[in-house]
Design a protein around this motif. Sequence first.
Motif, mmCIF file in Angstrom:
data_model
loop_
_atom_site.group_PDB
_atom_site.id
_atom_site.type_symbol
_atom_site.label_atom_id
_atom_site.label_comp_id
_atom_site.label_asym_id
_atom_site.label_seq_id
_atom_site.Cartn_x
_atom_site.Cartn_y
_atom_site.Cartn_z
ATOM 1 N N UNK A 226 -14.674 -10.295 8.570
ATOM 2 C CA UNK A 226 -15.112 -10.661 9.911
ATOM 3 C C UNK A 226 -16.452 -9.968 10.200
ATOM 4 N N UNK A 227 -17.424 -10.298 9.376
ATOM 5 C CA UNK A 227 -18.746 -9.693 9.465
ATOM 6 C C UNK A 227 -19.802 -10.779 9.666
ATOM 7 N N UNK A 228 -20.859 -10.395 10.363
ATOM 8 C CA UNK A 228 -21.972 -11.321 10.613
ATOM 9 C C UNK A 228 -23.175 -10.863 9.794
ATOM 10 N N UNK A 229 -23.751 -11.782 9.038
ATOM 11 C CA UNK A 229 -24.889 -11.478 8.175
ATOM 12 C C UNK A 229 -26.037 -12.411 8.527
ATOM 13 N N UNK A 230 -27.211 -11.846 8.722
ATOM 14 C CA UNK A 230 -28.404 -12.664 8.946
ATOM 15 C C UNK A 230 -29.308 -12.537 7.732
ATOM 16 N N UNK A 231 -29.660 -13.702 7.163
ATOM 17 C CA UNK A 231 -30.546 -13.753 5.987
ATOM 18 C C UNK A 231 -31.904 -14.274 6.436
ATOM 19 N N UNK A 297 -24.153 -7.619 11.460
ATOM 20 C CA UNK A 297 -23.732 -6.352 10.861
ATOM 21 C C UNK A 297 -24.754 -5.869 9.849
ATOM 22 N N UNK A 298 -25.417 -6.800 9.173
ATOM 23 C CA UNK A 298 -26.510 -6.439 8.263
ATOM 24 C C UNK A 298 -27.592 -7.525 8.319
ATOM 25 N N UNK A 299 -28.816 -7.133 7.952
ATOM 26 C CA UNK A 299 -29.970 -8.039 7.938
ATOM 27 C C UNK A 299 -30.627 -7.927 6.562
ATOM 28 N N UNK A 300 -30.803 -9.070 5.878
ATOM 29 C CA UNK A 300 -31.389 -9.086 4.534
ATOM 30 C C UNK A 300 -32.604 -9.996 4.542
ATOM 31 N N UNK A 301 -33.776 -9.436 4.283
ATOM 32 C CA UNK A 301 -35.005 -10.221 4.209
ATOM 33 C C UNK A 301 -35.383 -10.391 2.736
ATOM 34 N N UNK A 302 -35.556 -11.634 2.300
ATOM 35 C CA UNK A 302 -35.782 -11.934 0.886
ATOM 36 C C UNK A 302 -37.245 -12.292 0.649
ATOM 37 N N UNK A 303 -37.851 -11.630 -0.328
ATOM 38 C CA UNK A 303 -39.262 -11.828 -0.654
ATOM 39 C C UNK A 303 -39.448 -11.841 -2.164
ATOM 40 N N UNK A 304 -40.647 -12.238 -2.586
ATOM 41 C CA UNK A 304 -41.024 -12.155 -3.999
ATOM 42 C C UNK A 304 -42.314 -11.354 -4.088
ATOM 43 N N UNK A 305 -42.390 -10.454 -5.024
ATOM 44 C CA UNK A 305 -43.513 -9.535 -5.153
ATOM 45 C C UNK A 305 -44.678 -10.164 -5.926
ATOM 46 N N UNK A 306 -45.824 -9.503 -5.899
ATOM 47 C CA UNK A 306 -47.004 -10.005 -6.600
ATOM 48 C C UNK A 306 -47.979 -8.867 -6.876
ATOM 49 N N UNK A 307 -48.754 -9.020 -7.946
ATOM 50 C CA UNK A 307 -49.858 -8.105 -8.251
ATOM 51 C C UNK A 307 -51.061 -8.945 -8.665
ATOM 52 N N UNK A 308 -52.203 -8.289 -8.844
ATOM 53 C CA UNK A 308 -53.407 -8.997 -9.258
ATOM 54 C C UNK A 308 -53.307 -9.538 -10.672
ATOM 55 N N UNK A 309 -54.218 -10.443 -11.009
ATOM 56 C CA UNK A 309 -54.197 -11.108 -12.307
ATOM 57 C C UNK A 309 -54.276 -10.108 -13.459
ATOM 58 N N UNK A 310 -55.001 -9.030 -13.264
ATOM 59 C CA UNK A 310 -55.185 -8.027 -14.312
ATOM 60 C C UNK A 310 -53.851 -7.425 -14.757
ATOM 61 N N UNK A 311 -52.939 -7.221 -13.805
ATOM 62 C CA UNK A 311 -51.653 -6.586 -14.106
ATOM 63 C C UNK A 311 -50.493 -7.572 -14.162
ATOM 64 N N UNK A 312 -50.771 -8.869 -14.045
ATOM 65 C CA UNK A 312 -49.718 -9.882 -13.889
ATOM 66 C C UNK A 312 -48.703 -9.872 -15.031
ATOM 67 N N UNK A 313 -49.176 -9.710 -16.263
ATOM 68 C CA UNK A 313 -48.263 -9.763 -17.406
ATOM 69 C C UNK A 313 -47.542 -8.435 -17.644
ATOM 70 N N UNK A 314 -47.952 -7.419 -16.945
ATOM 71 C CA UNK A 314 -47.410 -6.086 -17.175
ATOM 72 C C UNK A 314 -46.350 -5.676 -16.158
ATOM 73 N N UNK A 315 -46.511 -6.111 -14.926
ATOM 74 C CA UNK A 315 -45.652 -5.625 -13.843
ATOM 75 C C UNK A 315 -44.556 -6.644 -13.522
ATOM 76 N N UNK A 316 -43.306 -6.174 -13.549
ATOM 77 C CA UNK A 316 -42.164 -7.044 -13.234
ATOM 78 C C UNK A 316 -41.027 -6.186 -12.705
ATOM 79 N N UNK A 317 -39.960 -6.829 -12.252
ATOM 80 C CA UNK A 317 -38.765 -6.092 -11.844
ATOM 81 C C UNK A 317 -38.275 -6.413 -10.450
#
Length: 452
Positions: A226-231, A297-317
């Motif tokens: 019996x919980x309310x969740x906002x996404x 009861x909880x609030x979850x904001x969903x996003x996707x991360x980004x970096x510049x082209x120079x680091x694009x192939x290196x940074x993930x997770x």
Amino acid sequence: MIKVFALILFFITALYAVNDQEILKRADSFLKSSSKSNQFRAYNDYKNLYLRALLHGDNKLKHSALKGIISSGHRLHIDVKRYEQEYKHLSHISKKNYKAKKNIQVTSSHKLKSVRFYNKRLVLQFDKNLQKKQVNYFTLSDKKKSIYKYVFDIHASMLKKSNTLKQEGVDKIKLAQYNPNTLRLVIQNKTPLKIRFFKKGKVLSIKIINKSAKTKKKSPKRLDRNKVIVIDAGHGGKDPGAIGYRKYREKIVVLSIARELKRILRARGFTVYMTRDSDRFIKLRNRTKYANRKNADIFISIHANAVGRKDAKRVSGLECYFLSKSRSSRAKKVAEMENSADLDEMDYYGKQSFLNTINSHNIVASNKLAIDLQRGALATLKSRYKNVKDAGVREGPFWVLVGAQMPSVLVEVGFITHPTEARRLVSRSYQKTMAQGLANGVERYFINSQKR
């Protein structure tokens, strides 16, 4: 010496009024019929004759009964393998007579030296190596009376006294001398057992398995759903969010994951709302206002991360953030990107002043929520995909979380600028797996909250 017939007494009463030959004649007649009902009657008659033969030690009647059980069993598609084995054994003895006994050396010269439980097995130790056909195994059962018996006839002798053995989960185990040349072991229970045994040298080892007697695991504490969740699906409308690999747009990816998360949580019994369910722009401050109005009861904001082209192939997770006044360079960079859509609402210094007034009562709970979401998502993703990176749980000054009156987190589901991660993020199967993991994290959080 009084013979032990307890294993068959409950079958005998109905047989006294009719003699063996009449029953055999009737069974043979039923067997010839094309009617399934008559064939079942024949099968039951042969079974009764078999039990009576065991009682009186009548091998001739036993031979006829076994033959009938096998014939009727085949017609009715009943498993009669054990009767076939016993029939072959009995026929072999009849044909060879004393020669068979001589060949396999089945005589009372075999002595039982010890019987004990070892490593969850009943182990019978004899003074000589057991021969191939020295152990005869069969079962007797009466489902109506809930009596199941598993019988071992071993051509050997033992000490004068019978042994009553005990094993947890089994009603009765008795070992006694059935006749001068036969040692009988009877395992009896109210529910069916699984018996496995093997002979090796001088040892007969028997494993008794009672599945119904397994220790019942304690039921986990029932989760209060019996919980309310906002996404909150980040960005939207005029604000595309990050533009990543092959022009993939953050606002589209996160909306798909948010919708899937909503579907899963609702299916699990939670009350779920979304700040946006379509491609439209909503001001950051209005997102937490909406959650407050819904008494979430909880609030979850969903996003996707980004970096510049120079680091694009290196940074993930995958990362999870909760609101704080953190000044770490990484948190500030991510926050600046996610806060950029509402820069006109309050100047930079005004925002920093506001962040300094944050009440810490929700920070601890938000931190725990972020940890549970991170663990849930990573565990589910790693079970299906390789090289899923854990970028950690972090704290930062995210404007979208400011004003939330409940534990709130911002989930960066991955880097849309990373080639591999971006291709996964636009994949429906990956989006569903991500949502599944986040839903598991939500459940983990509420379960842990109940324990606190």
